[in-house]
Design an enzyme around this catalytic site. Structure first.
Site, mmCIF file in Angstrom:
data_model
loop_
_atom_site.group_PDB
_atom_site.id
_atom_site.type_symbol
_atom_site.label_atom_id
_atom_site.label_comp_id
_atom_site.label_asym_id
_atom_site.label_seq_id
_atom_site.Cartn_x
_atom_site.Cartn_y
_atom_site.Cartn_z
ATOM 1 C CG PHE A 20 -1.845 -1.159 1.303
ATOM 2 C CD1 PHE A 20 -2.910 -1.261 0.419
ATOM 3 C CD2 PHE A 20 -1.665 -2.166 2.239
ATOM 4 C CE1 PHE A 20 -3.776 -2.345 0.460
ATOM 5 C CE2 PHE A 20 -2.522 -3.252 2.290
ATOM 6 C CZ PHE A 20 -3.584 -3.341 1.393
ATOM 7 C CE LYS A 81 10.951 -4.840 6.208
ATOM 8 N NZ LYS A 81 9.927 -4.678 7.248
ATOM 9 N N GLY A 140 6.795 -13.977 17.819
ATOM 10 C CA GLY A 140 7.552 -13.793 16.568
ATOM 11 C C GLY A 140 8.907 -13.180 16.876
ATOM 12 N N GLY A 142 11.114 -12.350 13.975
ATOM 13 C CA GLY A 142 11.661 -11.986 12.669
ATOM 14 C C GLY A 142 12.033 -10.504 12.640
ATOM 15 C CG LEU A 233 3.849 -5.281 14.129
ATOM 16 C CD1 LEU A 233 3.642 -5.060 15.604
ATOM 17 C CD2 LEU A 233 5.219 -5.880 13.864
ATOM 18 C CE1 TYR A 235 -0.689 -3.741 5.645
ATOM 19 C CE2 TYR A 235 0.934 -3.720 7.416
ATOM 20 C CZ TYR A 235 0.615 -3.836 6.083
ATOM 21 O OH TYR A 235 1.614 -4.067 5.173
#
Ligand code: NAP
Length: 290
Positions: A20, A81, A140, A142, A233, A235
């Site tokens: 987005f 990343k 999590g 990551g 986290l 959405y």
């Protein structure tokens, strides 16, 4: 040519088509009358080196080709990343600690500076909501969880407990938090129950569990006590099973939409050095999601 040449910004990742980010950045450029465009670039892991060395054509997902000379900055998403770190000329302190990058600015054509605005975006949203970050459970371990943990360090959290299906990843994150030498203690656990949420003030879901309709609810309902803030986290969907349950039980809770907005706002400000039109970006983001 020269001053009026269109600047190109974008997102690199694989895949990128569900992003987005283009909607929010392009709305900001249009609103401010900046001659720039944000495009989505699908770069496979094996192509990453060729992208940084400008060997492959800079083609977006629609097939349009751009000149690397016009590329002024870009976001980075899964799976790059961490891998992009080695191509950077300069890194922020947060990037060195988190070991992940989501924003890169390009200087003099081929100097790359890396930032992590996932961390600062998350920290900013926590500040907005006045969340008590004393004792925190994270699901999590990551890239997103690492950014969350760094934000919690900055927010002076006292204790972080991490659960990941991959125990080694949870341990590596806990070890890193402890190495940041901030007064925040972290440890990894083997089961959700061992997160011991009863004495926590914040639970963060930084795993992808909840994105799919048939994903299980990770947290036993009795662990959701009234003093626990639940931050997911995810959405999309806007309401995961975890958030629905937390809301039903009267807990304060939020999804990751504002984190997504703020990471974009802060990236924009790194690239252009001016205030981002936050409201415009938020409207564009919500519009794109609908
Ligand atoms: P990632 O690097 O793949 O990390 C996710 C971690 O969760 C992995 O270590 C994974 O283990 C673990 N995991 C998977 N299933 C689990 C389970 N059942 N229980 C516990 N741990 C589990 O992904 P990421 O980049 O950190 O992103 C995580 C989530 O955050 C995604 O939903 C993403 O969309 C969201 N996110 C949101 C924002 C925002 O702005 N709101 C920003 C970044 C990310 P394995 O590696 O073994 O599968």
């Amino acid at each position: 040519m020269g001053l009026n040449k269109k600047q190109i910004y974008g997102l690199i990742g694989y895949p990128v088509k569900h992003s987005f980010s283009a909607a929010m950045h392009n709305a900001a450029f249009t609103h401010l009358g900046i001659n720039a465009e944000y495009r989505l670039f699908e770069i496979k892991p094996q192509e990453l080196m060729y992208f940084f060395h400008k060997i492959i054509p800079l083609r977006d997902i629609s097939g349009a080709e751009f000149s690397y000379d016009d590329l002024r900055g870009f976001n980075v998403t899964i799976p790059h990343k961490e891998m992009v770190m080695k191509f950077l000329n300069e890194k922020s302190t947060a990037v060195n600690d988190i070991k992940a990058v989501n924003t890169i600015s390009v200087h003099n054509g081929n100097e790359f500076k890396g930032f992590n605005t996932d961390f600062s975006g998350f920290a900013r949203h926590l500040t907005d909501m006045d969340v008590i970050t004393d004792k925190v459970g994270i699901i999590g371990a990551g890239g997103a969880a690492r950014a969350v943990a760094y934000a919690l360090k900055v927010k002076k959290a006292g204790e972080i407990v991490v659960y990941d299906i991959n125990r080694q990843k949870a341990e590596a994150l806990a070890d890193d938090v402890n190495s940041w030498d901030s007064g925040c203690t972290a440890y990894a656990v083997d089961t959700i129950d061992s997160l011991n949420l009863y004495d926590k003030t914040l639970l963060v879901n930084a795993s992808p569990v909840g994105m799919k309709d048939n994903d299980p609810l990770l947290i036993p309902v009795q662990m959701l006590h009234k003093d626990l803030f639940v931050y997911d986290l995810i959405y999309a969907p806007a309401q995961t099973k975890l958030l629905m349950l937390a809301k039903d039980r009267g807990l304060r809770c939020r999804n990751g939409l504002k984190m997504l907005l703020y990471q974009g706002v802060l990236a924009f400000e790194h690239w252009l050095g001016i205030d981002a039109p936050e409201d415009i970006m938020f409207e564009a983001l919500k519009g794109a999601m609908n």
